[in-house]
Design an enzyme around this catalytic site. Structure first.
Site, PDB file in Angstrom:
ATOM      1  CG  ASP A  46      24.153 -11.096  40.556  1.00  0.00           C
ATOM      2  OD1 ASP A  46      25.382 -11.305  40.523  1.00  0.00           O
ATOM      3  OD2 ASP A  46      23.325 -11.789  39.917  1.00  0.00           O
ATOM      4  CB  SER A  47      29.093 -10.328  43.890  1.00  0.00           C
ATOM      5  OG  SER A  47      29.397  -9.023  43.423  1.00  0.00           O
ATOM      6  CG  ASP A  85      25.413  -8.487  37.633  1.00  0.00           C
ATOM      7  OD1 ASP A  85      25.640  -8.699  36.415  1.00  0.00           O
ATOM      8  OD2 ASP A  85      26.075  -8.999  38.550  1.00  0.00           O
ATOM      9  CE  LYS A 114      28.321  -9.042  35.230  1.00  0.00           C
ATOM     10  NZ  LYS A 114      27.704 -10.264  35.802  1.00  0.00           N
ATOM     11  CD  GLU A 116      24.779 -14.786  36.190  1.00  0.00           C
ATOM     12  OE1 GLU A 116      24.345 -15.955  36.258  1.00  0.00           O
ATOM     13  OE2 GLU A 116      25.261 -14.183  37.172  1.00  0.00           O
ATOM     14  CD  GLU A 183      31.873 -15.805  37.755  1.00  0.00           C
ATOM     15  OE1 GLU A 183      30.979 -15.034  37.346  1.00  0.00           O
ATOM     16  OE2 GLU A 183      31.998 -16.141  38.949  1.00  0.00           O
TER      17      GLU A 183
END
Ligand code: KIV
Length: 266
Positions: A46-47, A85, A114, A116, A183
């Site tokens: 999602d960057s 993501d 993925k 978070e 991260e």
């Protein structure tokens, strides 16, 4: 013809102590270069909200946008393991996460999703895993929580938060996570998590003692607007072409040369 990379490939590599290379991509052309350069895992991060869309955080990214970019990447790389993501709040409940993860796989071609979070995502990871959806658990710095955190800083520096992260990694794995990504944590904490985990562990800004490194592709190429994170490296500098820069990244990750001392957070 190259054979397709699967989760079994990565588990076997971990067992052999062989590192694999992970990199973000958001479109078919770069994805094809990554695959040809020997990158084993592509992350549609999602960057994309920051490097493609120009937002200041990843928060605005939607599930439809992520599906679109995942589909583009899949078109360019048939044999690379593809992680997508789950954007901010697309996994707010286990049921919502199940529906959105299924869309990432069916419409985007993702093979792993993925998420978070630590304890807060355990029930979701269990449900997805039971329903045949491989999950990568993202721990440490959680960029989707930037509005709570206030800044992108190293996590797990004190004993209590390091212990919590170690525990969360164990619990996510027990819930069925097939991969972990850490991260921005101290190198020693990453080492401890890698050693306790049976599943492959990917790091970013977290030292060298793990099974893979990931970078945001635009950081690696030195074209991300603004300040480059200290843990990243401009591989285009001195390499002369995009293809050579990516191939050098792959070589350095596999040889354990990246990250080097200047990119490692103690
Ligand atoms: O969104 C992303 O690109 C990521 C990486 C920074 C790990 O999550």
């Amino acid at each position: 013809m190259t054979s397709a990379i699967t989760l079994s490939t990565l588990r076997a590599m971990k067992k052999r102590g062989e590192k694999f290379a992970t990199l973000t991509a958001y479109d078919a052309s770069f994805a094809a270069i990554l695959e040809a350069s020997g990158v084993e895992v592509i992350l549609v991060g999602d960057s994309l909200g920051m490097v493609i869309q120009g937002h200041s955080t990843t928060v605005p990214v939607t599930i439809d946008e992520t599906i679109y970019h995942t589909r583009c990447v899949r078109q360019g790389s048939a044999n690379t393991l593809l992680i997508a993501d789950m954007p901010f709040m697309s996994d707010a409940t286990p049921e919502l996460a199940l529906a959105n993860a299924a869309r990432l796989m069916k419409e985007g071609g993702a093979q792993v999703v993925k998420l978070e979070g630590g304890m807060v995502i355990v029930d979701t990871v269990r449900l997805l895993s039971e329903r045949g959806i491989p999950v990568c658990g993202h721990l440490g710095l959680l960029p989707q929580s930037i509005n709570k955190l206030g800044s992108y800083r190293v996590q797990g520096r004190d004993e209590a938060s390091a212990q919590r992260l170690l525990e969360e990694a164990k619990i996510l794995e027990a819930a069925g996570a097939e991969l972990l990504l850490l991260e921005c944590v101290p190198a020693a904490l990453m080492k401890a998590v890698s050693e306790q985990s049976k599943v492959p562990v990917i790091g970013i800004g977290a030292g060298a003692d793990c099974d893979s490194q990931v970078l945001v592709l635009y950081d690696l190429l030195g074209i991300t607007p603004g300040k480059r994170p200290r843990f990243s490296k401009n591989f285009l500098e001195g390499c002369g072409s995009v293809e050579a820069a990516i191939a050098e990244y792959v070589r350095q990750v596999k040889a354990g040369e990246f990250p080097a001392a200047e990119q490692i957070i103690a």
